[in-house]
Design a protein around this motif. Structure first.
Motif, PDB file in Angstrom:
ATOM      1  N   GLY A  19      -0.685 -35.509 -19.097  1.00 57.23           N
ATOM      2  CA  GLY A  19       0.707 -34.315 -18.177  1.00 57.23           C
ATOM      3  C   GLY A  19       0.957 -33.356 -19.395  1.00 57.23           C
ATOM      4  O   GLY A  19       0.932 -31.980 -18.714  1.00 57.23           O
ATOM      5  N   LEU A  20       0.547 -33.612 -20.578  1.00 57.40           N
ATOM      6  CA  LEU A  20       0.841 -31.892 -21.122  1.00 57.40           C
ATOM      7  C   LEU A  20      -0.126 -31.137 -20.564  1.00 57.40           C
ATOM      8  O   LEU A  20       0.087 -29.697 -20.630  1.00 57.40           O
ATOM      9  CB  LEU A  20       0.187 -31.876 -22.797  1.00 57.40           C
ATOM     10  CG  LEU A  20       1.027 -32.763 -23.523  1.00 57.40           C
ATOM     11  CD1 LEU A  20       1.412 -32.368 -24.893  1.00 57.40           C
ATOM     12  CD2 LEU A  20       2.409 -31.796 -23.488  1.00 57.40           C
ATOM     13  N   VAL A  21      -1.540 -31.188 -20.997  1.00 53.40           N
ATOM     14  CA  VAL A  21      -2.806 -30.535 -20.551  1.00 53.40           C
ATOM     15  C   VAL A  21      -2.295 -30.020 -19.600  1.00 53.40           C
ATOM     16  O   VAL A  21      -2.298 -28.273 -18.836  1.00 53.40           O
ATOM     17  CB  VAL A  21      -4.317 -30.971 -20.209  1.00 53.40           C
ATOM     18  CG1 VAL A  21      -5.578 -30.150 -19.696  1.00 53.40           C
ATOM     19  CG2 VAL A  21      -4.803 -32.144 -21.285  1.00 53.40           C
ATOM     20  N   GLY A  22      -2.759 -31.030 -17.929  1.00 45.46           N
ATOM     21  CA  GLY A  22      -1.362 -30.290 -16.963  1.00 45.46           C
ATOM     22  C   GLY A  22      -0.544 -29.406 -16.581  1.00 45.46           C
ATOM     23  O   GLY A  22      -0.916 -28.796 -16.056  1.00 45.46           O
ATOM     24  N   GLY A  23       0.051 -29.837 -17.313  1.00 46.12           N
ATOM     25  CA  GLY A  23       1.585 -29.030 -17.315  1.00 46.12           C
ATOM     26  C   GLY A  23       1.489 -27.880 -18.075  1.00 46.12           C
ATOM     27  O   GLY A  23       1.625 -26.565 -17.301  1.00 46.12           O
ATOM     28  N   LEU A  78      -1.382 -26.285 -18.509  1.00 44.33           N
ATOM     29  CA  LEU A  78      -2.333 -25.708 -16.953  1.00 44.33           C
ATOM     30  C   LEU A  78      -1.708 -24.502 -15.938  1.00 44.33           C
ATOM     31  O   LEU A  78      -1.612 -24.074 -15.472  1.00 44.33           O
ATOM     32  CB  LEU A  78      -3.445 -25.999 -16.328  1.00 44.33           C
ATOM     33  CG  LEU A  78      -4.619 -25.879 -15.626  1.00 44.33           C
ATOM     34  CD1 LEU A  78      -5.939 -25.594 -16.252  1.00 44.33           C
ATOM     35  CD2 LEU A  78      -4.980 -27.363 -14.842  1.00 44.33           C
ATOM     36  N   VAL A  79      -0.734 -25.265 -15.219  1.00 45.99           N
ATOM     37  CA  VAL A  79      -0.175 -25.543 -14.671  1.00 45.99           C
ATOM     38  C   VAL A  79       1.019 -23.950 -14.737  1.00 45.99           C
ATOM     39  O   VAL A  79       1.166 -22.782 -14.308  1.00 45.99           O
ATOM     40  CB  VAL A  79       1.254 -26.655 -13.834  1.00 45.99           C
ATOM     41  CG1 VAL A  79       2.300 -25.339 -12.593  1.00 45.99           C
ATOM     42  CG2 VAL A  79       0.408 -27.344 -13.295  1.00 45.99           C
ATOM     43  N   LEU A  80       1.691 -24.345 -15.891  1.00 49.11           N
ATOM     44  CA  LEU A  80       2.458 -22.671 -16.865  1.00 49.11           C
ATOM     45  C   LEU A  80       0.845 -20.995 -16.527  1.00 49.11           C
ATOM     46  O   LEU A  80       1.805 -20.523 -16.756  1.00 49.11           O
ATOM     47  CB  LEU A  80       2.994 -23.797 -17.413  1.00 49.11           C
ATOM     48  CG  LEU A  80       3.771 -22.220 -18.810  1.00 49.11           C
ATOM     49  CD1 LEU A  80       4.593 -22.728 -17.472  1.00 49.11           C
ATOM     50  CD2 LEU A  80       3.942 -22.764 -19.852  1.00 49.11           C
ATOM     51  N   ALA A  89       1.281 -19.838 -13.308  1.00 43.72           N
ATOM     52  CA  ALA A  89       2.153 -19.727 -12.198  1.00 43.72           C
ATOM     53  C   ALA A  89       2.160 -18.108 -13.175  1.00 43.72           C
ATOM     54  O   ALA A  89       2.797 -17.547 -12.439  1.00 43.72           O
ATOM     55  CB  ALA A  89       3.478 -20.595 -13.474  1.00 43.72           C
ATOM     56  N   ILE A 134      -0.361 -16.006 -11.700  1.00 40.82           N
ATOM     57  CA  ILE A 134       0.660 -15.704  -9.742  1.00 40.82           C
ATOM     58  C   ILE A 134       1.365 -14.333 -10.283  1.00 40.82           C
ATOM     59  O   ILE A 134       1.308 -13.505  -9.174  1.00 40.82           O
ATOM     60  CB  ILE A 134       0.385 -16.760  -9.339  1.00 40.82           C
ATOM     61  CG1 ILE A 134      -0.163 -17.991  -9.050  1.00 40.82           C
ATOM     62  CG2 ILE A 134       1.588 -16.335  -7.880  1.00 40.82           C
ATOM     63  CD1 ILE A 134       0.416 -19.026  -8.895  1.00 40.82           C
TER      64      ILE A 134
END
Lengths: 270, 352, 250
Positions: free
Chosen positions: B330-334, B336-338, B341, B344
């Protein structure tokens, strides 16, 4: 600089930002208002131990800020200024809820800390999205949108009047505050008694002003009804904007994308 | 003491929005029917006054800190309850939109806490009773002070209830009340003194202004009853909706019961109602939620409630109960998405 | 055609608190005249102006605008005929944008939207403020605010313009532009002011009010030559009629 002047500049800057001409600014205010509302509700609907799943929601304000050419640091600072209340309430969570929910190596993290972080993330998102809304829409347009979406007209008109005269009254109030400051020494003169007189005077002037405004309205045929000759036009663009973002929010609410992506990556590595 | 979006649940936010929107509609109608058209500009300009006045501070004796004018009570005294409520609502709207002071969803709560209590409870039942028909300076002072203090106490209590029903904060009812009420007693006394000072100033200089507010609504007695009746109807509807949710979703209720029993060591007096609202919140959310952690299954088990369908794919551990492995994911993915974002945003900025 | 006439006969007015603002005012202004109303602070100028569009009504005296006497029944029509420009433009510009503000009056006349549009455009064009159309009023300079205030009134197409201190708080250039603008108007004009130099430019006739009474009413040039009269009503000769202290010319 005194607080009142800062507030004045602040309002002025937000107002200037909302006057820009970008694709985001050109959208119908109703679409932006509705989308922001859906955004906030989805964010707030996340459980209290949720952090990672909320992160993708940063995409919305990020996109709006860049398309709307809004200054990131300025808006972020504005959020920080108002964070204390949520912080104060949230900070009790780690004190009360000490159960360990998560271990990363040697560190154990309690549920309280996680829910606290979740509150802060939600706060930044919700507060940020509202500031972005106003900075890329403008207050007057938001009021128009409110009225078109069913808010009582008298309330919308009321908001417009309020906003119009904030600019006038802040200047008036800051003149009085300056006059007081220039003649107050060692904290004398800034007490409640003088404050009461100051506000009382300002209030009387304000009421007189309201009477003059009323008179000016009567002179131009005011009969209790405020009419505005303005049409909002929502076309395909607005529909796509609202639907696409809402779909995105709901998808992000249903699927924890960061977790899926994260598991994928960790699986690759391990 | 503005509520923030981050502290409330959609159910609480939505309920309070509905309540405040209803009051706004009701007050708008009342103000429209009022023959006195001058109230239309007057409300706006006085609202701007409240706003501007909050920017001027005064020193609180002996503390070195500073206070400012709150607004609700002085508006009620100047404009009468209906116009005052609308004005307070618009002041709060501007604060929410421009200074992110109280969020958009929490606006309903804030309007209710800071508008309804002073205008419809404290003003008619405390200020009017003390100040009376032929006010004197002492009566105005006492009335404004008492009404401000009590109005703010009720508002603070509203904050407590809304926060508790939302279930985001861990604070217990008693602690929270002990925290909020004394702080707001202090704020209320100061606000009351300022309100009293300004009102007596206006009363001495231009008594007709206060008379205008007092005489503008001869039907007030009846209307107040209407307001209360409206609130009762509203409560009934809410209650009906609540039981509908409960009966339409037996799993939800069962699930909630399960959690209540699992949470025994937390001696919170509002437990029953809280979990009931939790159940509503769960249903109003887009997916059944898993936010109510269960102490008994804190380690290992990757499942929450029994009755809850595992809607997501197999390994999507529920946050509160997940193993360390998934949390790291979850942390890694979070993160990553941050980064994504930010990227973008950056890319779009470059392009435009 | 008589509907540009303003006639005031034996007007008296006492405020509710007992202040006697107007004692006995009578005058008659005919079509196309441009008249200055001058006098010391508190002489009753503003109170007089407030009577001309029926905001204040007193039982004593008669006001006649065009063919109608001013009564409760005619007040709506009279407010359309008499356009009033206030001293503080912030009181007059209360809507969110310049467009909305100029359109406020025409919309209250229940005109069709296209007509409202064209009236707004014309009025703003006349005062040279068309480019400000979508700006909010608080973003305008003092001179711009004044021009827009005048446009809000012009959009109602009044026959008579009543102005309270139109040149106050303007910088010299904005003041000059305003005077040039007002010169081009064919309306009957009534201007209350302390700016006597402007009066010389704009008004062929001047009414001096002192303590609620008409002290003098006549051609501007004559009145400004009367040193005693000016002194008694707290006025001074316009600067351009005074001798230059530097070159000593009389």
């Amino acid at each position: 600089m005194s607080r009142i002047q800062t507030a004045f500049l602040d309002l002025g800057l937000m107002d200037t930002l909302s006057g820009k001409d970008t694709p985001v600014h050109r959208l119908d205010p109703r679409a932006k208002l509705l989308t922001t509302l859906i955004f906030i509700i989805t964010v707030v609907s996340f459980g209290k131990y949720e952090i990672s799943a909320i992160i993708p929601f940063f995409i919305f304000p990020a996109v709006m800020m860049s398309l709307g050419e809004l200054p990131f640091y300025y808006l972020f600072r504005k959020i920080l200024i108002v964070i204390p209340f949520a912080f104060m309430i949230g900070i009790f969570n780690p004190l009360i809820d000490r159960e360990i929910l998560m271990r990363i190596g040697l560190f154990s993290i309690s549920g309280g800390w996680i829910s606290f972080c979740s509150i802060m993330v939600k706060f930044i998102l919700t507060a940020g999205s509202v500031l972005v809304l106003i900075a890329c829409t403008g207050f007057n347009s938001v009021c128009m949108a409110l009225e078109k979406m069913g808010a009582p007209r008298i309330f919308a008109v009321q908001l417009l009047f309020l906003y119009r005269y904030i600019f006038v009254l802040i200047v008036e109030a800051s003149r009085m505050a300056n006059a007081r400051a220039l003649r107050s020494f060692d904290g004398k003169g800034k007490g409640m008694k003088v404050f009461g007189y100051l506000l009382g005077h300002l209030l009387l002037r304000t009421i007189d002003r309201a009477q003059r405004i009323y008179l000016a309205m009567l002179c131009r045929g005011f009969d209790g009804e405020i009419r505005v000759n303005r049409h909002l036009e929502a076309g395909m663009r607005e529909v796509i904007f609202t639907v696409a973002w809402s779909a995105f929010f709901i998808a992000m609410r249903v699927y924890n994308i960061p977790l899926i992506a994260g598991s994928f990556i960790t699986e690759l590595i391990l | 003491m503005h509520m923030a979006d981050a502290l409330i649940s959609p159910a609480v936010g939505g309920t309070m929005w509905a309540a405040s929107a209803g009051l706004i509609a009701y007050c708008s109608k009342k103000v429209r029917d009022d023959v006195d058209d001058i109230k239309i500009p007057l409300m706006g300009v006085v609202g701007a006054f409240i706003f501007a006045s909050q920017m001027i501070n005064f020193t609180i004796p002996g503390t070195g800190s500073s206070g400012h004018l709150g607004g609700g009570m002085i508006l009620a005294i100047l404009l009468g309850p209906y116009a005052a409520f609308l004005t307070m609502a618009s002041v709060l709207t501007v604060q929410a939109l421009f200074f992110a002071d109280g969020g958009l969803l929490a606006l309903g709560c804030n309007i209710f806490n800071l508008g309804f209590f002073p205008c419809f409870i404290a003003y008619p039942f405390i200020y009017k009773k003390i100040a009376g028909e032929q006010p004197t300076q002492q009566r105005i002072m006492a009335g404004a002070l008492a009404a401000s203090i009590l109005g703010l106490q009720m508002g603070a209590f509203g904050v407590v209830l809304e926060t508790l029903f939302s279930g985001i904060s861990e604070l217990h009812f008693r602690t929270f009340v002990l925290l909020m009420q004394p702080i707001h007693l202090a704020i209320g006394i100061i606000e009351g003194l300022v309100t009293a000072a300004v009102v007596t100033f206006v009363w001495k200089a231009r008594p007709e202004i206060l008379e205008m507010a007092a005489t503008a609504k001869p039907v007030r007695h009846l209307s107040l009853r209407n307001v209360i009746a409206g609130l009762l109807v509203f409560a009934a509807i809410t209650g009906g909706a609540l039981s509908w949710f409960a009966s339409a979703n037996p799993d939800g209720l069962e699930w909630a019961m399960f959690h209540v029993s699992g949470k025994e060591e937390l001696e919170s007096p509002e437990k029953g109602l809280h979990s009931m609202l939790g159940a509503i919140q769960e249903k109003t959310a887009f997916l059944p939620d898993y936010s109510f952690k269960n102490p008994e299954e804190k380690e290992g088990h990757a499942k929450t409630g029994e009755g809850e369908p595992a809607a997501n794919s197999g390994e999507d551990g529920k946050w509160p109960t997940v193993s360390a492995g998934t949390s790291v994911s979850g942390l890694v993915g979070g993160a990553l998405v941050l980064v994504l974002a930010a990227f973008i945003g950056f890319a779009l900025k470059k392009r435009s | 055609m008589s509907h540009h006439i303003v006639e005031v006969k034996n007007l008296k007015y006492t405020y509710p608190d007992g202040t006697c603002a107007l004692k006995d005012i009578s005058f008659r202004i005919t079509h196309g005249e441009s008249v200055a109303v001058v006098g010391e602070n508190g002489a009753g100028k503003s109170t007089l102006l407030l009577h001309l569009n029926g905001y204040l009504m007193s039982g004593n005296g008669i006001i006649r605008i065009g063919d109608y006497p001013l009564t409760k029944e005619t007040v709506k029509e009279i407010r359309r005929t008499v356009g009033m420009v206030f001293q503080d433009p912030d009181d007059q510009l209360f809507m969110p944008t310049v467009y909305d503000d100029v359109a406020f009056g025409p919309l209250n006349l229940s005109l069709p939207p296209e007509e409202v549009d064209s009236r707004v455009e014309n009025a703003l064009f006349t005062v040279g403020a068309l480019h400000l159309k979508s700006r909010p009023p608080y973003r305008l300079s003092g001179g711009e605010k004044r021009s827009v205030s005048i446009a809000t009134v012009l959009a109602m197409s009044p026959d008579i313009l009543v102005m309270d201190e139109p040149t106050s708080n303007l910088d010299p250039r904005a003041r000059r532009k305003l005077i040039e603008l007002l010169k081009t108007f064919k309306h009957t004009k009534i201007i209350a002011t302390h700016d006597l130099d402007m009066v010389m430019d704009l008004c062929e006739r001047t009414i001096v009010i002192h303590k609620g009474q008409v002290m003098s009413d006549g051609p501007t040039a004559e009145i400004f030559m009367n040193q005693e009269l000016l002194a008694e009503s707290h006025l001074e000769k316009p600067l351009r009629m005074q001798g230059c202290p530097v070159c000593g010319n009389k």
